[in-house]
Design a protein around this motif. Structure first.
Motif, PDB file in Angstrom:
ATOM      1  N   SER A   9       0.836  -1.204   0.000  1.00  0.00           N
ATOM      2  CA  SER A   9       0.000   0.000   0.000  1.00  0.00           C
ATOM      3  C   SER A   9       0.874   1.258   0.000  1.00  0.00           C
ATOM      4  O   SER A   9       0.601   2.236  -0.705  1.00  0.00           O
ATOM      5  N   LEU A  12       2.183   1.776  -3.415  1.00  0.00           N
ATOM      6  CA  LEU A  12       1.165   2.348  -4.303  1.00  0.00           C
ATOM      7  C   LEU A  12       0.973   3.850  -4.050  1.00  0.00           C
ATOM      8  O   LEU A  12       0.735   4.624  -4.983  1.00  0.00           O
ATOM      9  N   ASP A  13       1.093   4.240  -2.758  1.00  0.00           N
ATOM     10  CA  ASP A  13       0.919   5.661  -2.405  1.00  0.00           C
ATOM     11  C   ASP A  13       2.215   6.460  -2.517  1.00  0.00           C
ATOM     12  O   ASP A  13       2.237   7.645  -2.178  1.00  0.00           O
ATOM     13  N   ASP A  14       3.272   5.782  -2.939  1.00  0.00           N
ATOM     14  CA  ASP A  14       4.582   6.441  -3.077  1.00  0.00           C
ATOM     15  C   ASP A  14       5.076   6.981  -1.732  1.00  0.00           C
ATOM     16  O   ASP A  14       5.635   8.067  -1.636  1.00  0.00           O
ATOM     17  N   GLN A  35       1.843  -8.718  -8.294  1.00  0.00           N
ATOM     18  CA  GLN A  35       1.198  -7.794  -9.233  1.00  0.00           C
ATOM     19  C   GLN A  35      -0.331  -7.841  -9.033  1.00  0.00           C
ATOM     20  O   GLN A  35      -0.999  -6.802  -9.037  1.00  0.00           O
ATOM     21  N   ALA A  38      -1.263  -6.057  -5.867  1.00  0.00           N
ATOM     22  CA  ALA A  38      -1.174  -4.609  -6.072  1.00  0.00           C
ATOM     23  C   ALA A  38      -2.390  -4.103  -6.848  1.00  0.00           C
ATOM     24  O   ALA A  38      -2.967  -3.066  -6.503  1.00  0.00           O
ATOM     25  N   ASP A  39      -2.796  -4.873  -7.886  1.00  0.00           N
ATOM     26  CA  ASP A  39      -3.969  -4.456  -8.669  1.00  0.00           C
ATOM     27  C   ASP A  39      -5.227  -4.443  -7.792  1.00  0.00           C
ATOM     28  O   ASP A  39      -6.066  -3.546  -7.902  1.00  0.00           O
ATOM     29  N   ARG A  42      -5.181  -1.461  -5.613  1.00  0.00           N
ATOM     30  CA  ARG A  42      -5.471  -0.283  -6.436  1.00  0.00           C
ATOM     31  C   ARG A  42      -6.983  -0.147  -6.650  1.00  0.00           C
ATOM     32  O   ARG A  42      -7.559   0.941  -6.562  1.00  0.00           O
ATOM     33  N   ALA A  43      -7.591  -1.302  -6.906  1.00  0.00           N
ATOM     34  CA  ALA A  43      -9.033  -1.315  -7.178  1.00  0.00           C
ATOM     35  C   ALA A  43      -9.829  -0.896  -5.950  1.00  0.00           C
ATOM     36  O   ALA A  43     -10.780  -0.118  -6.039  1.00  0.00           O
ATOM     37  N   GLY A  45      -8.781   1.014  -3.503  1.00  0.00           N
ATOM     38  CA  GLY A  45      -8.551   2.460  -3.324  1.00  0.00           C
ATOM     39  C   GLY A  45      -9.454   3.267  -4.241  1.00  0.00           C
ATOM     40  O   GLY A  45     -10.078   4.245  -3.822  1.00  0.00           O
ATOM     41  N   ALA A  46      -9.535   2.830  -5.514  1.00  0.00           N
ATOM     42  CA  ALA A  46     -10.346   3.559  -6.488  1.00  0.00           C
ATOM     43  C   ALA A  46     -11.815   3.514  -6.099  1.00  0.00           C
ATOM     44  O   ALA A  46     -12.528   4.517  -6.183  1.00  0.00           O
TER      45      ALA A  46
END
Lengths: 153, 143
Positions: A9, A12-14, A35, A38-39, A42-43, A45-46
Motif C-alpha cells: 500500500s 502504491l501511495d509512493d 502484481q 497490487a492491482d 489499487r481497485a 482504493g479507487a
C-alpha cells in the motif's frame, strides 16, 4: 524481503523510502502474484474514492447538529479571535505602561529623595565623620573634620 | 490568534527583562576636588557643581581627577582618581536606587568607608581630610 499489504500500500501511495520503492517495484514486476495483490489494492482504493456513503439520519445526529449550530452562533470564531487580540493588546499596553512608569516615577522622586548614608567609618586617627544633608544644594555630605591625611598614613 | 497573543506577551516580557537587566549595572562618576582659601578662579570643569561647592567654606576649587566607572552587582572596582584610590562596589539595586560601598584610600591608609543608598540626581559628597592647605572633597554621582 517479505512484502506485506502495508508495504504494498505504501508503494502504491509512493510513501516508501527510495530504496524500498525500488525493491518493491522490482518485486512486483517479477512476481505475478504480487502484481495481482497490487492491482487488487489499487481497485479497492479507487472504489473507496468513487463511492459515497449516505450516513443515516438519526435523532442523536440531529441533536448534535442543533447543538453545534447553537455553539457556533453563541461564539462566532471571528469575535473570539478578536477578543484574544484585544486581550493581548491590553496586556501589552499595561506592561509597557509599567515599564515606562517605573523609571519615570524614579525621576520624580529625585527632587524628594536624598542619598541615605547607611554606614560610615574612618580609620584615620581622630576622625569623627559627620553626616548631614544640604537640602538647598540637594546633596548629602559626609564630612571628616580636623583630619590631616599625613597623620593617618 | 492565541499564538499571536502569546508571542506579543513573550516579546513584551523579553523587553521588560532587558530593561530590568540593564539596571543590574550602574555608572558612577567620581570627582576629586582640592579646595583651599587661595584667591583665584576655580576649575572650569566644576562649573556644574560650583553653585553647590560655593556653599562650603572655601574660596577656590580645583578638580584633580574625574572618572566614570561602571559597577556590576557584587564586583569591586578600583579607580585611581587624582592620586587617590576609590574602591567601589555595587551591593544591590532596588526600586531604582543603588546601594554602593565606597572605600577611599590615600596611599595605604583608608580615608573613609561609606555605604550609601543613592540614585541618579542625588549625588553625595565626602570631604574634610586635609593635606597641607588643601582640603579634599570627593563627589559621587550615580548616572
Amino acid at each position: 524481503m517479505k512484502i506485506t499489504d502495508k508495504i504494498l500500500s505504501g508503494w502504491l501511495d509512493d510513501n516508501l523510502k527510495p530504496k524500498q520503492m525500488t525493491a518493491v517495484s522490482a518485486a512486483v514486476q517479477s512476481d505475478p502474484e504480487l502484481q495481482a495483490r497490487a492491482d487488487a489494492l489499487r481497485a479497492v482504493g479507487a472504489m473507496l474514492r468513487e463511492e459515497s456513503f449516505e450516513v443515516p439520519v438519526t435523532a442523536e445526529r440531529l441533536v448534535q447538529d442543533v447543538r453545534r449550530e447553537i455553539r457556533l452562533k453563541d461564539s462566532p470564531k471571528p469575535r473570539g479571535s478578536l477578543r484574544w487580540v484585544l486581550a493581548g493588546a491590553v496586556a501589552c499596553a499595561c506592561l509597557v505602561l509599567v515599564a515606562v512608569w517605573i523609571p519615570s516615577t524614579g525621576e520624580d522622586r529625585v527632587a524628594v529623595f536624598q542619598t541615605e548614608i547607611e554606614y560610615v567609618d574612618s580609620e584615620l586617627s581622630g576622625a569623627s565623620p559627620m553626616v548631614y544633608t544640604d537640602y538647598e544644594a540637594g546633596w548629602t555630605i559626609v564630612w571628616l573634620d580636623d583630619v590631616e591625611l599625613g597623620s593617618g598614613i | 490568534m492565541k499564538r499571536i497573543f502569546y508571542i506579543l506577551v513573550c516579546l513584551t516580557f523579553f523587553g521588560l527583562s532587558g530593561h530590568v537587566a540593564a539596571q543590574e549595572t550602574v555608572r558612577v562618576r567620581v570627582q576629586l576636588i582640592a579646595a583651599d582659601q587661595a584667591e583665584g578662579p576655580s576649575d572650569a570643569a566644576l562649573s556644574g557643581l560650583m553653585s553647590k561647592l560655593q556653599r562650603m567654606p572655601y574660596k577656590r576649587f580645583q578638580q584633580k581627577g574625574s572618572k566614570t566607572v561602571t559597577l556590576s552587582a557584587g564586583k569591586n572596582v578600583k579607580a585611581g582618581v587624582g592620586g587617590h584610590t576609590m574602591n567601589l562596589k555595587l551591593e544591590s539595586v532596588q526600586s531604582g536606587r543603588a546601594r554602593v560601598h565606597v572605600n577611599w584610600m590615600r596611599g595605604r591608609a583608608s580615608v573613609v568607608n561609606i555605604t550609601a543608598v543613592t540614585q541618579p540626581g542625588s549625588p553625595f559628597v565626602c570631604g574634610g581630610p586635609r593635606e597641607g592647605n588643601l582640603t579634599w572633597i570627593a563627589v559621587f554621582s550615580v548616572q
